[in-house]
Design a protein around this motif. Structure first.
Motif, PDB file in Angstrom:
ATOM      1  N   PRO A  25       0.815  -1.224   0.000  1.00 19.21           N
ATOM      2  CA  PRO A  25       0.000   0.000   0.000  1.00 19.21           C
ATOM      3  C   PRO A  25       0.847   1.272   0.000  1.00 19.21           C
ATOM      4  CG  PRO A  25      -0.882  -1.593   1.554  1.00 19.21           C
ATOM      5  CD  PRO A  25       0.447  -2.118   1.118  1.00 19.21           C
ATOM      6  N   LEU A  26       2.024   1.207   0.600  1.00 21.79           N
ATOM      7  CA  LEU A  26       2.924   2.358   0.611  1.00 21.79           C
ATOM      8  C   LEU A  26       3.379   2.703  -0.803  1.00 21.79           C
ATOM      9  CD1 LEU A  26       4.573   4.407   2.239  1.00 21.79           C
ATOM     10  CD2 LEU A  26       6.290   2.625   2.625  1.00 21.79           C
ATOM     11  N   PHE A  27       3.783   1.686  -1.564  1.00 20.59           N
ATOM     12  CA  PHE A  27       4.162   1.933  -2.960  1.00 20.59           C
ATOM     13  C   PHE A  27       2.947   2.337  -3.796  1.00 20.59           C
ATOM     14  CE2 PHE A  27       8.004  -0.661  -1.980  1.00 20.59           C
ATOM     15  CZ  PHE A  27       8.952   0.225  -2.460  1.00 20.59           C
ATOM     16  N   ARG A  28       1.790   1.751  -3.496  1.00 23.83           N
ATOM     17  CA  ARG A  28       0.592   2.139  -4.240  1.00 23.83           C
ATOM     18  C   ARG A  28       0.300   3.627  -4.045  1.00 23.83           C
ATOM     19  NH1 ARG A  28      -2.126  -1.780  -5.446  1.00 23.83           N
ATOM     20  NH2 ARG A  28      -2.278  -2.744  -3.380  1.00 23.83           N
ATOM     21  N   ALA A  29       0.439   4.075  -2.809  1.00 26.30           N
ATOM     22  CA  ALA A  29       0.170   5.484  -2.503  1.00 26.30           C
ATOM     23  C   ALA A  29       1.109   6.407  -3.280  1.00 26.30           C
ATOM     24  CB  ALA A  29       0.304   5.723  -0.996  1.00 26.30           C
ATOM     25  N   VAL A  30       2.398   6.097  -3.270  1.00 26.42           N
ATOM     26  CA  VAL A  30       3.352   7.014  -3.904  1.00 26.42           C
ATOM     27  C   VAL A  30       3.193   7.031  -5.421  1.00 26.42           C
ATOM     28  CG1 VAL A  30       5.318   5.427  -4.173  1.00 26.42           C
ATOM     29  CG2 VAL A  30       5.730   7.839  -3.795  1.00 26.42           C
ATOM     30  N   TYR A  31       2.853   5.886  -6.029  1.00 27.77           N
ATOM     31  CA  TYR A  31       2.729   5.888  -7.490  1.00 27.77           C
ATOM     32  C   TYR A  31       1.380   6.431  -7.958  1.00 27.77           C
ATOM     33  CZ  TYR A  31       7.257   3.808  -8.200  1.00 27.77           C
ATOM     34  OH  TYR A  31       8.617   3.615  -8.245  1.00 27.77           O
ATOM     35  N   LEU A  32       0.344   6.319  -7.136  1.00 29.37           N
ATOM     36  CA  LEU A  32      -0.907   7.004  -7.458  1.00 29.37           C
ATOM     37  C   LEU A  32      -0.728   8.513  -7.347  1.00 29.37           C
ATOM     38  CD1 LEU A  32      -3.586   4.753  -5.694  1.00 29.37           C
ATOM     39  CD2 LEU A  32      -3.434   5.223  -8.143  1.00 29.37           C
ATOM     40  N   TRP A  33       0.015   8.943  -6.333  1.00 28.90           N
ATOM     41  CA  TRP A  33       0.280  10.374  -6.153  1.00 28.90           C
ATOM     42  C   TRP A  33       1.193  10.921  -7.251  1.00 28.90           C
ATOM     43  CZ3 TRP A  33       5.248  12.297  -5.415  1.00 28.90           C
ATOM     44  CH2 TRP A  33       5.336  13.663  -5.201  1.00 28.90           C
ATOM     45  N   LYS A  34       2.132  10.106  -7.715  1.00 28.30           N
ATOM     46  CA  LYS A  34       3.151  10.557  -8.665  1.00 28.30           C
ATOM     47  C   LYS A  34       2.553  11.075  -9.957  1.00 28.30           C
ATOM     48  CE  LYS A  34       7.392   8.955 -10.967  1.00 28.30           C
ATOM     49  NZ  LYS A  34       8.217   7.769 -11.312  1.00 28.30           N
ATOM     50  N   SER A  35       1.401  10.572 -10.340  1.00 23.05           N
ATOM     51  CA  SER A  35       0.785  11.007 -11.600  1.00 23.05           C
ATOM     52  C   SER A  35       0.296  12.452 -11.544  1.00 23.05           C
ATOM     53  CB  SER A  35      -0.411  10.100 -11.930  1.00 23.05           C
ATOM     54  OG  SER A  35      -1.457  10.314 -11.002  1.00 23.05           O
ATOM     55  N   GLU A  36       0.214  13.017 -10.330  1.00 23.32           N
ATOM     56  CA  GLU A  36      -0.223  14.403 -10.103  1.00 23.32           C
ATOM     57  C   GLU A  36      -1.667  14.636 -10.531  1.00 23.32           C
ATOM     58  OE1 GLU A  36       2.548  17.036 -11.956  1.00 23.32           O
ATOM     59  OE2 GLU A  36       4.162  16.573 -10.535  1.00 23.32           O
ATOM     60  N   GLU A  37      -2.441  13.572 -10.720  1.00 18.81           N
ATOM     61  CA  GLU A  37      -3.839  13.703 -11.108  1.00 18.81           C
ATOM     62  C   GLU A  37      -4.782  13.609  -9.918  1.00 18.81           C
ATOM     63  OE1 GLU A  37      -4.705  10.843 -14.085  1.00 18.81           O
ATOM     64  OE2 GLU A  37      -3.271  11.656 -15.547  1.00 18.81           O
ATOM     65  N   ARG A  38      -4.248  13.237  -8.755  1.00 20.22           N
ATOM     66  CA  ARG A  38      -5.108  13.017  -7.601  1.00 20.22           C
ATOM     67  C   ARG A  38      -4.346  13.270  -6.307  1.00 20.22           C
ATOM     68  NH1 ARG A  38      -3.986   8.708 -10.600  1.00 20.22           N
ATOM     69  NH2 ARG A  38      -6.007   8.781 -11.614  1.00 20.22           N
ATOM     70  N   ASP A  39      -5.066  13.612  -5.268  1.00 23.42           N
ATOM     71  CA  ASP A  39      -4.497  13.719  -3.931  1.00 23.42           C
ATOM     72  C   ASP A  39      -4.629  12.371  -3.247  1.00 23.42           C
ATOM     73  OD1 ASP A  39      -3.876  16.454  -4.146  1.00 23.42           O
ATOM     74  OD2 ASP A  39      -5.949  17.000  -3.657  1.00 23.42           O
ATOM     75  N   VAL A  40      -3.607  11.991  -2.489  1.00 21.17           N
ATOM     76  CA  VAL A  40      -3.578  10.660  -1.868  1.00 21.17           C
ATOM     77  C   VAL A  40      -3.243  10.783  -0.388  1.00 21.17           C
ATOM     78  CG1 VAL A  40      -2.500   8.373  -1.896  1.00 21.17           C
ATOM     79  CG2 VAL A  40      -2.845   9.616  -4.054  1.00 21.17           C
ATOM     80  N   THR A  41      -3.965  10.030   0.415  1.00 21.30           N
ATOM     81  CA  THR A  41      -3.659   9.907   1.836  1.00 21.30           C
ATOM     82  C   THR A  41      -3.520   8.431   2.182  1.00 21.30           C
ATOM     83  OG1 THR A  41      -4.873  11.917   2.418  1.00 21.30           O
ATOM     84  CG2 THR A  41      -4.423  10.365   4.196  1.00 21.30           C
ATOM     85  N   LEU A  42      -2.426   8.066   2.813  1.00 18.69           N
ATOM     86  CA  LEU A  42      -2.224   6.704   3.298  1.00 18.69           C
ATOM     87  C   LEU A  42      -2.589   6.682   4.780  1.00 18.69           C
ATOM     88  CD1 LEU A  42      -1.157   3.790   2.808  1.00 18.69           C
ATOM     89  CD2 LEU A  42       1.100   4.625   3.517  1.00 18.69           C
ATOM     90  N   VAL A  43      -3.511   5.804   5.150  1.00 17.59           N
ATOM     91  CA  VAL A  43      -3.996   5.727   6.533  1.00 17.59           C
ATOM     92  C   VAL A  43      -3.515   4.405   7.132  1.00 17.59           C
ATOM     93  CG1 VAL A  43      -5.991   5.949   8.051  1.00 17.59           C
ATOM     94  CG2 VAL A  43      -6.034   7.011   5.775  1.00 17.59           C
ATOM     95  N   ILE A  44      -2.669   4.500   8.152  1.00 16.24           N
ATOM     96  CA  ILE A  44      -1.998   3.325   8.707  1.00 16.24           C
ATOM     97  C   ILE A  44      -2.192   3.259  10.222  1.00 16.24           C
ATOM     98  CG2 ILE A  44      -0.276   3.193   6.876  1.00 16.24           C
ATOM     99  CD1 ILE A  44       1.650   4.725   8.634  1.00 16.24           C
ATOM    100  N   PRO A  45      -1.992   2.085  10.822  1.00 19.79           N
ATOM    101  CA  PRO A  45      -2.211   1.961  12.260  1.00 19.79           C
ATOM    102  C   PRO A  45      -1.099   2.583  13.097  1.00 19.79           C
ATOM    103  CG  PRO A  45      -1.473  -0.128  11.342  1.00 19.79           C
ATOM    104  CD  PRO A  45      -1.700   0.793  10.181  1.00 19.79           C
ATOM    105  N   TRP A  46      -1.509   3.208  14.196  1.00 19.05           N
ATOM    106  CA  TRP A  46      -0.577   3.673  15.219  1.00 19.05           C
ATOM    107  C   TRP A  46      -0.703   2.747  16.414  1.00 19.05           C
ATOM    108  CZ3 TRP A  46       3.571   6.266  16.461  1.00 19.05           C
ATOM    109  CH2 TRP A  46       3.834   6.522  17.811  1.00 19.05           C
TER     110      TRP A  46
END
Length: 463
Positions: A25-46
């Motif tokens: 999911p971390l790589f998915r987030a960065v490559y979805l964001w990289k296209s600059e077509e969408r804003d991305v938030t990764l939500v992970i457990p603390w």
């Protein structure tokens, strides 16, 4: 007018725990964001410090979410070569020792404000919604996509009363995923089946492995011997991760494989038992602690042996192929994606395993084509993901179509049943007795004082 659509990716684990639901999911987030077509938030457990000590390796802990976020961003930047610009948010979690999993506490959908709740990606949607008590995901978000990572049924079948547990879990998973997801992606046919789900491998490999493979291909093109070591296997050292199958084959074919030398890398609960079983073999089987697969010590091996059939899509197989190695693996649904690669050799029985292993030791790996290398990349995986869920279309067209379908569906019986089913789950998940009956960690309906304080929550909600 130019508002970007927002994607929130929720997952069940985080670095430094190097498990698939933390890394992919971390790589998915960065490559979805990289296209600059969408804003991305990764939500992970603390996790609290106590739980961090149970989960994270090498005594790594974090005093604050900010410190944890900095660690993640640094780790990622070292691997992708650029500074990630997506957001990271934390939800309260607790570690379940018996399930060896992190479970969410409270209504984690509230982490994302309503005004940007466009699309939610639930990595392991069954895991995230077993005990969900709060706003319905389909109501909160315009589109909810579930990605099935794990074959939970295969794991529970190995436990006491496994057949009954698998039967009950199958129906529970179908229930919650149907309630909370509009679309479901299964990484391979090795997972549980879900109604109208899509089978598509939407994962890529860490770019480091493709860089290693490119250097090896250059050496081959220059006539240099690129691979100077023989066979190896890497994976968490528990019997269910392929060690049982591998050692059984080696034991049954010791005579034919007498010249084989194999190195096993892994750490886990069954390390001592695996060590003892390997010592009984009359062949060279060396065992080493677990290590990063990108470490230079793996670069020169030419043969990766992987008999595991419990994975959905084996990350280490993809990594080995990216590094240009030959992979001998089982003819199994979990390996279907890899069959298209020239260096992936599949077997149907132990005799074929022996034949392919000896053949691989006598030959050199084929040089991966540019097309094969691209198929393993996260750029290609991201394109497969967008196409699989229809996100390659324009936002306004997609949302207007979904809205009209939703209004029509709200009038029919299926929508009524769906709403009623969601209500039943909401009620059942709101009582401590029923939650604990189904396996929830006690007192996780709302985050406790420690989690609220560490995450800066002002009251007993995740807002």
């Amino acid at each position: 007018m130019d508002k970007k659509e927002h994607i929130a990716i929720f997952t069940t684990a985080s670095l430094p725990w190097l498990t698939g639901t933390a890394v992919n999911p971390l790589f998915r987030a960065v490559y979805l964001w990289k296209s600059e077509e969408r804003d991305v938030t990764l939500v992970i457990p603390w996790l609290t410090l106590k739980d961090q000590g149970l989960v994270y390796p090498n005594n790594i802990t974090f005093a604050s979410p900010k410190e944890h976020e900095e660690y993640i961003c640094q780790w990622l930047e070292e691997r992708v070569g650029f500074s990630p610009g997506f957001s990271i948010r934390f939800y309260p979690g607790k570690f379940s020792i018996d399930k060896r999993s992190i479970l969410a506490v409270g209504d984690i959908s509230e982490i994302i404000p309503d005004e940007v709740a466009d699309i939610a990606v639930l990595e392991e949607p069954e895991h995230l919604t077993w005990f969900h008590h709060g706003k319905r995901w389909k109501t909160k978000f315009r589109l909810v996509i579930g990605i099935i990572h794990t074959n939970y049924l295969e794991y529970v079948r190995r436990e006491n009363n496994g057949t009954l547990q698998a039967f009950l879990l199958k129906h529970l998973n179908n229930w919650v995923v149907g309630i909370y997801c509009h679309k479901v992606i299964r990484l391979s046919a090795a997972t549980q089946e879900y109604t109208e789900s899509i089978i598509c491998n939407v994962h890529g490999v860490n770019p480091r492995f493709l860089e290693i493979g490119e250097k090896k291909r250059e050496q081959q093109q220059e006539g240099v011997k690129a691979f100077t070591k023989g066979a190896y296997f890497i994976g968490k050292m528990i019997w269910s991760k392929g060690y049982r199958e591998l050692l059984r084959i080696l034991q049954d074919h010791q005579q034919e494989l007498s010249e084989l030398e194999i190195d096993l890398f892994g750490s886990g609960e069954d390390s001592e038992e695996v060590q003892k079983a390997a010592e009984k073999l009359q062949m060279a089987v060396r065992i080493y602690p677990g290590c990063d697969h990108a470490d230079p010590l793996f670069h020169d091996y030419k043969l990766f042996l992987n008999p595991s059939t419990t994975d959905v899509v084996c990350t280490t197989t993809a990594e080995a192929l990216a590094m240009g190695k030959i992979v001998v693996c089982a003819n199994h649904p979990s390996n279907e994606f890899f069959k298209r690669f020239s260096n992936c050799w599949t077997y149907d029985n132990s005799d074929e395993f022996v034949k392919l292993t000896l053949k691989a030791l006598a030959e050199e790996p084929a040089q991966p084509t540019n097309a094969e290398r691209r198929e393993l990349s996260w750029e290609a995986a991201t394109n497969r993901f967008l196409k699989a869920v229809g996100m390659d279309k324009q936002l306004d067209k997609r949302l207007s179509r979904n809205s009209s379908v939703f209004m029509a569906a709200s009038l029919n019986l299926q929508q009524t049943v769906d709403e009623a089913s969601a209500y039943v789950h909401h009620v059942a998940s709101g009582f401590e007795v029923s939650r604990r009956f189904f396996g929830a960690i006690p007192h996780t309906l709302q985050p406790d004082e420690e989690l609220r304080k560490e995450l800066g929550l002002t009251n007993a909600t995740t807002k």
